[in-house]
Design a protein around this motif. Sequence first.
Motif, short mmCIF file in Angstrom:
data_model
loop_
_atom_site.label_atom_id
_atom_site.label_comp_id
_atom_site.label_asym_id
_atom_site.label_seq_id
_atom_site.Cartn_x
_atom_site.Cartn_y
_atom_site.Cartn_z
N ILE A 266 43.92 64.65 74.91
CA ILE A 266 43.67 64.85 76.34
C ILE A 266 42.67 65.98 76.55
CG2 ILE A 266 44.74 65.55 78.53
CD1 ILE A 266 47.37 64.31 77.51
N ASP A 267 42.83 67.06 75.77
CA ASP A 267 41.94 68.23 75.95
C ASP A 267 40.46 67.87 75.71
OD1 ASP A 267 42.51 67.78 73.29
OD2 ASP A 267 42.49 69.89 72.73
N GLU A 268 40.22 66.91 74.82
CA GLU A 268 38.83 66.52 74.54
C GLU A 268 38.23 65.75 75.72
OE1 GLU A 268 38.40 64.49 70.82
OE2 GLU A 268 39.64 65.94 69.76
N MET A 269 39.04 64.93 76.34
CA MET A 269 38.55 64.21 77.53
C MET A 269 38.20 65.22 78.63
SD MET A 269 40.00 62.62 80.59
CE MET A 269 39.67 61.09 81.45
N ALA B 197 34.48 66.14 80.26
CA ALA B 197 34.26 66.13 81.71
C ALA B 197 33.60 67.43 82.17
CB ALA B 197 35.58 65.90 82.44
N ARG B 198 33.81 68.51 81.39
CA ARG B 198 33.17 69.80 81.71
C ARG B 198 31.75 69.88 81.14
NH1 ARG B 198 38.26 72.06 80.22
NH2 ARG B 198 37.38 72.56 78.18
N GLY B 199 31.36 68.87 80.35
CA GLY B 199 29.98 68.83 79.86
C GLY B 199 29.83 68.94 78.36
N GLU B 200 30.96 69.16 77.66
CA GLU B 200 30.86 69.25 76.20
C GLU B 200 30.61 67.85 75.62
OE1 GLU B 200 33.29 71.45 72.62
OE2 GLU B 200 34.01 71.69 74.65
N TYR C 198 30.70 64.75 72.61
CA TYR C 198 31.61 64.23 71.58
C TYR C 198 31.31 64.91 70.24
CZ TYR C 198 34.48 60.66 69.26
OH TYR C 198 35.47 60.02 68.55
N GLU C 199 30.00 65.11 69.97
CA GLU C 199 29.58 65.71 68.69
C GLU C 199 30.03 67.17 68.58
OE1 GLU C 199 27.56 63.86 70.72
OE2 GLU C 199 27.70 62.10 69.41
N SER C 200 29.87 67.95 69.65
CA SER C 200 30.24 69.37 69.56
C SER C 200 31.76 69.51 69.45
CB SER C 200 29.69 70.16 70.75
OG SER C 200 30.40 69.85 71.93
N ILE C 201 32.49 68.61 70.08
CA ILE C 201 33.96 68.63 69.96
C ILE C 201 34.36 68.34 68.51
CG2 ILE C 201 36.06 67.38 70.61
CD1 ILE C 201 34.69 67.00 73.43
N ALA C 202 33.67 67.37 67.91
CA ALA C 202 33.97 67.03 66.51
C ALA C 202 33.68 68.21 65.60
CB ALA C 202 33.14 65.81 66.10
N ALA D 257 30.32 38.39 67.33
CA ALA D 257 29.80 39.67 67.82
C ALA D 257 30.83 40.27 68.79
CB ALA D 257 28.48 39.45 68.54
N THR D 258 31.43 41.38 68.37
CA THR D 258 32.52 41.95 69.19
C THR D 258 32.03 43.17 69.95
OG1 THR D 258 34.16 41.14 67.62
CG2 THR D 258 34.86 42.90 69.12
N LEU D 259 32.12 43.09 71.27
CA LEU D 259 31.70 44.19 72.14
C LEU D 259 32.90 45.05 72.50
CD1 LEU D 259 29.55 42.16 74.73
CD2 LEU D 259 28.92 42.92 72.42
N LEU D 260 32.67 46.36 72.58
CA LEU D 260 33.74 47.30 72.91
C LEU D 260 33.29 48.16 74.10
CD1 LEU D 260 34.34 48.30 69.17
CD2 LEU D 260 35.61 46.60 70.47
N PRO D 261 33.20 47.56 75.28
CA PRO D 261 32.62 48.28 76.41
C PRO D 261 33.47 49.44 76.92
CG PRO D 261 33.41 46.12 77.10
CD PRO D 261 33.52 46.17 75.61
N GLY D 262 34.72 49.51 76.49
CA GLY D 262 35.56 50.65 76.87
C GLY D 262 34.97 51.96 76.38
N CYS D 263 34.26 51.92 75.25
CA CYS D 263 33.65 53.16 74.70
C CYS D 263 32.58 53.70 75.64
CB CYS D 263 33.01 52.90 73.35
SG CYS D 263 34.17 52.62 72.05
N ALA D 264 31.72 52.81 76.12
CA ALA D 264 30.66 53.27 77.03
C ALA D 264 31.26 53.79 78.33
CB ALA D 264 29.69 52.12 77.31
N LEU D 265 32.29 53.12 78.81
CA LEU D 265 32.95 53.57 80.03
C LEU D 265 33.53 54.96 79.83
CD1 LEU D 265 34.10 52.78 82.90
CD2 LEU D 265 36.20 52.20 81.70
N TYR D 266 34.16 55.15 78.67
CA TYR D 266 34.91 56.38 78.43
C TYR D 266 34.01 57.55 78.09
CZ TYR D 266 39.57 58.27 77.77
OH TYR D 266 40.74 58.95 77.95
N LEU D 267 32.89 57.26 77.41
CA LEU D 267 32.03 58.36 76.93
C LEU D 267 30.82 58.59 77.82
CD1 LEU D 267 32.15 57.80 73.07
CD2 LEU D 267 33.48 59.40 74.44
N GLY D 268 30.77 57.98 78.97
CA GLY D 268 29.70 58.33 79.89
C GLY D 268 28.79 57.20 80.29
#
Length: 410
Positions: A89-92, A96-99, A101-105, A289-300
Amino acid sequence: MPSQRTVFVGISELVQPLDSSAGNREPLSIVRDAAMVCHAGMIEAVGTRKSVLDSLDSSDVLEVDLQGRAVIPGFVDSHTHVVFAGDRIDEMAARARGETYESIAKRGGGIARSVELLRASSVEDLVAASLPRVVSMTARGTTTIEIKSGYGLTPEHELKQLQAIKRLRSLTKATLLPTVLAHGVPKDAPNRDAYIDQFCSDVVEQAARLGLARYCDIFVESIAYSKSEARRIAECAKASGLKLKLHVDQLRDGDGADFAAELGALSADHLECTNAAGAAALAKANVIATLLPGCALYLGGHTWPDGKALADAGCEIAIATDCNPGSSMISDLGLCATLGATQCGLTVEQALWAITRGGAKALGLHDRGGLRVGERADFVVVAHSDWRMALYHPGGNTISSIYVSGSLLS
Ligand SMILES: [Zn+2]
């Protein structure tokens, strides 16, 4: 499983996804004023109400009147990581504060955090944490769910994660299908080659031997496995009798689609950055061909997969949730189909196909996703006479009831 024959009537429209969607913008067949007979968990007859009732011996048949509602196949989620420990949850909140995915990793978050949490958990902990997520998926119409390992990395913890998936199978009516995922080499592994050798023998081969996996998936990216490394794991998986799936072209165009075609994978998943030649290669090799559009929704929302380009190249398309604690904490496959239609260039008919017949084909299953005679009686009763309501109002009360093997899902 009920032995009594049940006839469902009062179906405004019954949607039968075609066996193939290649080159078809509307790959559905629709029977209006339909009826369907189910027996011993399977579909015994289906067609117009008149044709079905005329040929039905009406003694000892339970009639269920769906009162003018539409019927579509139960959804097939062919790509999830829904068994995991804890949460991120803290990463989400940080994103949202601007950090990024890469810097969190880099500061120990991301997949490394999920690995840490999983290693500290027992099989029982994992089952208790994951069951509510499986329930949330089935409550939204998903009746078949593929689930991957990949947060353990060591033999002990990978097999523990697969054991948790096995345990979950007895706690749901939905079909759960396990995949061993080669997610990446742990940072503390002293030698990549030795790690891969051990992963092949003590995770992939062992999981196959113990019946804990049906598929093997490999994360092919610069941050995970190279193609030559992936080829070694793929050969081991095939020799062990596991069907192959690949995570490719998510972060950059690495010619991953061509690679999936060359290896004869069942499906190539993600494909956000796939080029035209890759799309053509998938179509030619019959790789789903499997699409995972939840990732784009979730990551911006900056990297929507181009479903239209893939479909126009002749690919058959599946859509899955990729439900995972970091990049797609989404268990609603219907929502992902809506994204397929609104963000990825698919028609609503292609989007429904992608979460039913397409999902089944991405798992090599031929007994579901089409609502044909002889298939499993897994279906969703839409709370409307128009089946498209199921994609029109994500999160709404669009599902009236869900049947698995002909039985009402409680
Ligand atoms: Zn994934």
